[in-house]
Design a protein around this motif. Structure first.
Motif, short mmCIF file in Angstrom:
data_model
loop_
_atom_site.label_atom_id
_atom_site.label_comp_id
_atom_site.label_asym_id
_atom_site.label_seq_id
_atom_site.Cartn_x
_atom_site.Cartn_y
_atom_site.Cartn_z
N UNK A 192 0.66 8.41 -6.30
CA UNK A 192 -0.18 7.26 -6.67
C UNK A 192 0.61 5.96 -6.73
N UNK A 193 1.93 6.04 -6.72
CA UNK A 193 2.72 4.81 -6.61
C UNK A 193 2.39 4.10 -5.31
N UNK A 194 2.13 4.86 -4.24
CA UNK A 194 1.75 4.26 -2.96
C UNK A 194 0.42 3.53 -3.08
N UNK A 195 -0.54 4.16 -3.74
CA UNK A 195 -1.87 3.54 -3.86
C UNK A 195 -1.82 2.27 -4.71
N UNK A 196 -1.01 2.30 -5.78
CA UNK A 196 -0.97 1.15 -6.69
C UNK A 196 -0.36 -0.06 -6.01
N UNK A 197 0.81 0.11 -5.40
CA UNK A 197 1.42 -1.05 -4.73
C UNK A 197 0.65 -1.41 -3.47
N UNK A 198 0.04 -0.40 -2.84
CA UNK A 198 -0.74 -0.68 -1.63
C UNK A 198 -1.94 -1.57 -1.92
N UNK A 199 -2.54 -1.42 -3.11
CA UNK A 199 -3.70 -2.23 -3.45
C UNK A 199 -3.35 -3.71 -3.53
N UNK A 200 -2.14 -4.01 -4.00
CA UNK A 200 -1.74 -5.42 -4.09
C UNK A 200 -1.50 -6.01 -2.71
N UNK A 201 -0.81 -5.27 -1.85
CA UNK A 201 -0.57 -5.78 -0.50
C UNK A 201 -1.86 -5.84 0.31
N UNK A 202 -2.75 -4.88 0.06
CA UNK A 202 -4.04 -4.89 0.75
C UNK A 202 -4.83 -6.15 0.40
N UNK A 203 -4.67 -6.62 -0.84
CA UNK A 203 -5.42 -7.81 -1.26
C UNK A 203 -5.00 -9.05 -0.47
N UNK A 204 -3.81 -9.03 0.13
CA UNK A 204 -3.42 -10.14 1.00
C UNK A 204 -4.36 -10.25 2.19
N UNK A 205 -4.73 -9.08 2.73
CA UNK A 205 -5.66 -9.09 3.86
C UNK A 205 -7.04 -9.58 3.43
N UNK A 252 -8.85 -1.14 7.29
CA UNK A 252 -7.83 -0.39 8.01
C UNK A 252 -6.64 -0.08 7.09
N UNK A 253 -6.26 -1.04 6.27
CA UNK A 253 -5.14 -0.84 5.36
C UNK A 253 -5.43 0.32 4.40
N UNK A 254 -6.65 0.38 3.86
CA UNK A 254 -7.03 1.47 2.96
C UNK A 254 -6.85 2.82 3.63
N UNK A 255 -7.36 2.93 4.86
CA UNK A 255 -7.30 4.21 5.56
C UNK A 255 -5.88 4.62 5.90
N UNK A 256 -5.10 3.69 6.43
CA UNK A 256 -3.74 4.03 6.84
C UNK A 256 -2.87 4.35 5.63
N UNK A 257 -3.00 3.57 4.58
CA UNK A 257 -2.21 3.84 3.37
C UNK A 257 -2.55 5.21 2.80
N UNK A 258 -3.83 5.57 2.82
CA UNK A 258 -4.23 6.88 2.31
C UNK A 258 -3.61 7.99 3.14
N UNK A 259 -3.67 7.87 4.46
CA UNK A 259 -3.09 8.90 5.34
C UNK A 259 -1.59 9.01 5.13
N UNK A 260 -0.90 7.86 5.15
CA UNK A 260 0.55 7.86 4.97
C UNK A 260 0.93 8.46 3.62
#
Length: 388
Positions: free
Chosen positions: A204-217, A302-310
Motif C-alpha cells: 500500500x506504500x505504492x498506492x499512497x504515494x501513487x495517489x499524490x503523483x496521480x493528482x498531478x495528472x 491510466x495512472x490508476x490502472x498501471x500503478x495497480x498492476x505494477x
C-alpha cells in the motif's frame, strides 16, 4: 512548496483517501492475514555445505552433533564439498543455503593452543541455513577459545609440553565435543504475521504515494497545473509539494501497520532503528517507481490502472503476498529486482536475534539504488515536458 503540500494534504484528508489507503486497509488486511496465517514459519529444509580441509577431530565432531541434534533432524542436510571455491559456486547456484569451511591444520592449531578460524558462508535466500551455520560456528568459537586458554594457562604454569593435552582434556577443556544448546532454529523463524504485515505495508506504500503523483495528472486535466505554473513558481514546486505529502502519508501508513502488528500479535519486526531504515528506503523506492509510471501515462485513469498492476506484480514477486522461501528458485532471484523483495529479505534478516542496521545495509543500499535509478528516469521524463 509548503503551500502546495498543505493543499494536497487537506484534499487527501477531506475526501478520506489518505486515511483509508494509508491506514485502514493495510492494517485491516495485515490483521486478517495475521489471524488466519500467523505463526512461526521457518523454511522446512536447508542444505549446509561442509568443506573439511583439516581432516581432524573438530570437523568430525561438528558433523556428528549436527546430524544427531533433534531440532535439526528432517530440516538440515549436510553436504561435503572439496573446497571453498566450490562452496561459493554451490551457494550462488542455490544448491546449498550456507557453508562451513574448516581450514587445513585447524584441529592441530587448537590442540597446540594456537586457536583457529572457521569461515561461514551464508545466503539471504536461505535464512534458516545461515542461522544454523552461524550457531554452529559460534559454538565452535566458544569451544576453541576455551581450549586455547586452557593450553596457554597450562604452559605458563610450567606443565611439560607432552603432558599439556592430557591435563587439559582431563580437566574438561578437550574441545572436540560440541553441543548445540537451545533451539538452533529459533533465530530462523519468521512469524507470518510479520510477513503479511510488512507485505501489506510494502504494497500500500505504492498506492499512497501513487495517489499524490496521480493528482498531478488530474491537476493538468483540470487546468490548475497550468495556473500554478503561470505564477511565480519554479517548475519543480508542484511535483515536490505533492511528493512530500505522498512520502509522509506512506511513512505514516507503513509505521501504523508495523505498530498494529506489534500491538495485536506481540510480534517483533526486529531492531526498531533497522526496521525504520528499511521502511524508509522502501517508501523512497515506491515513490520513485510511481512517479516514473505517472510521467509515462497520459491520464489519471491510466495512472490508476498501471500503478495497480505494477504494485500487485511487485508484491507477488517480492514476497509481500507469498513468503519468498515458498517461491520457486527462479522467482526468488526475480524478487531481488523489486523493492518488495529487498524489503522482505531485510526483515527476514532482522528476525535473527541481535541483528541491527549493519545486517541489512545491503538491502537498504539496493532499495536506495532502485529509488535513484527510477527517480532519475522519472525526473528526466518530467523535464522532457510530460508534466512540466
Amino acid at each position: 512548496m509548503l503551500t502546495v503540500s498543505a493543499l494536497e494534504l487537506r484534499t487527501r484528508l477531506r475526501d478520506g483517501t489518505a486515511i483509508v489507503i494509508a491506514i485502514l486497509v493495510p492494517v485491516t488486511l495485515a490483521t486478517l492475514f495475521g489471524l488466519a496465517l500467523g505463526g512461526d514459519d521457518p523454511p522446512l529444509r536447508a542444505t549446509i555445505g561442509v568443506v573439511d580441509l583439516d581432516g581432524g577431530e573438530f570437523p568430525a565432531s561438528v558433523r556428528r552433533e549436527v546430524t544427531a541434534d533433534k531440532e535439526l533432524k528432517g530440516s538440515v542436510t549436510l553436504r561435503d564439498l572439496p573446497g571453498e571455491a566450490e562452496a561459493r559456486r554451490a551457494l550462488d547456484a542455490d544448491e546449498i543455503g550456507a557453508a562451513v569451511v574448516f581450514p587445513a591444520g585447524f584441529s592441530r592449531g587448537v590442540g597446540e593452543g594456537e586457536g583457529g578460524d572457521v569461515t561461514v558462508l551464508t545466503s539471504p535466500r536461505s535464512p534458516l541455513a545461515g542461522v544454523v551455520a552461524s550457531a554452529v560456528v559460534d559454538r565452535i568459537s566458544a569451544v576453541v577459545d576455551a581450549r586455547t586458554l586452557a593450553v596457554r594457562a597450562a604452559l605458563l604454569a610450567g606443565v611439560p609440553g607432552d603432558r599439556v593435552k592430557e591435563l587439559v582434556e582431563r580437566n574438561g577443556a578437550a574441545g572436540p565435543a560440541l553441543t548445540l544448546t537451545g533451539d538452533p532454529l529459533a533465530g530462523g523463524k519468521v512469524d507470518l504475521a510479520v510477513y503479511y504485515g510488512s507485505g501489506m505495508a510494502a504494497l500500500f506504500a505504492f498506492f499512497v504515494v501513487g495517489a499524490s503523483f496521480r493528482s498531478l495528472l488530474t491537476e493538468r486535466r483540470l487546468g490548475t497545473l497550468d495556473r500554478m505554473r503561470a505564477g511565480p513558481l519554479a517548475s519543480w514546486v508542484p511535483v515536490a509539494g505533492k511528493a512530500l505529502v505522498g512520502f509522509a502519508l506512506a511513512m505514516v501508513g507503513v509505521c501504523a501497520t508495523w505498530l498494529s502488528g506489534t500491538l495485536i500479535f506481540g510480534s517483533s519486526w526486529g531492531d526498531p532503528l533497522a526496521v525504520l531504515a528499511v521502511l524508509t528506503a522502501h517508501v523512497l523506492a515506491a515513490a520513485a517507481i510511481t512517479m516514473l509510471v505517472t510521467v509515462r501515462v497520459r491520464t489519471d485513469a491510466q495512472a490508476d490502472g498501471v500503478i495497480m498492476v505494477v504494485s500487485f506484480v511487485m508484491a507477488f514477486l517480492g514476497g509481500s503476498l507469498v513468503p519468498l522461501h515458498n517461491l520457486p528458485g527462479v522467482l526468488q532471484s526475480v524478487a531481488l529486482l523489486t523493492p518488495n523483495g529487498w524489503t522482505a529479505t531485510a526483515l527476514a534478516e532482522l528476525a535473527a536475534p541481535g541483528t541491527g542496521v549493519t545486517a541489512v545495509a545491503g538491502p537498504i543500499a539496493a532499495l536506495l539504488a532502485i529509488a535513484l535509478v527510477t527517480g532519475g528516469l522519472a525526473v528526466a521524463g518530467l523535464r522532457k515536458g510530460m508534466l512540466l
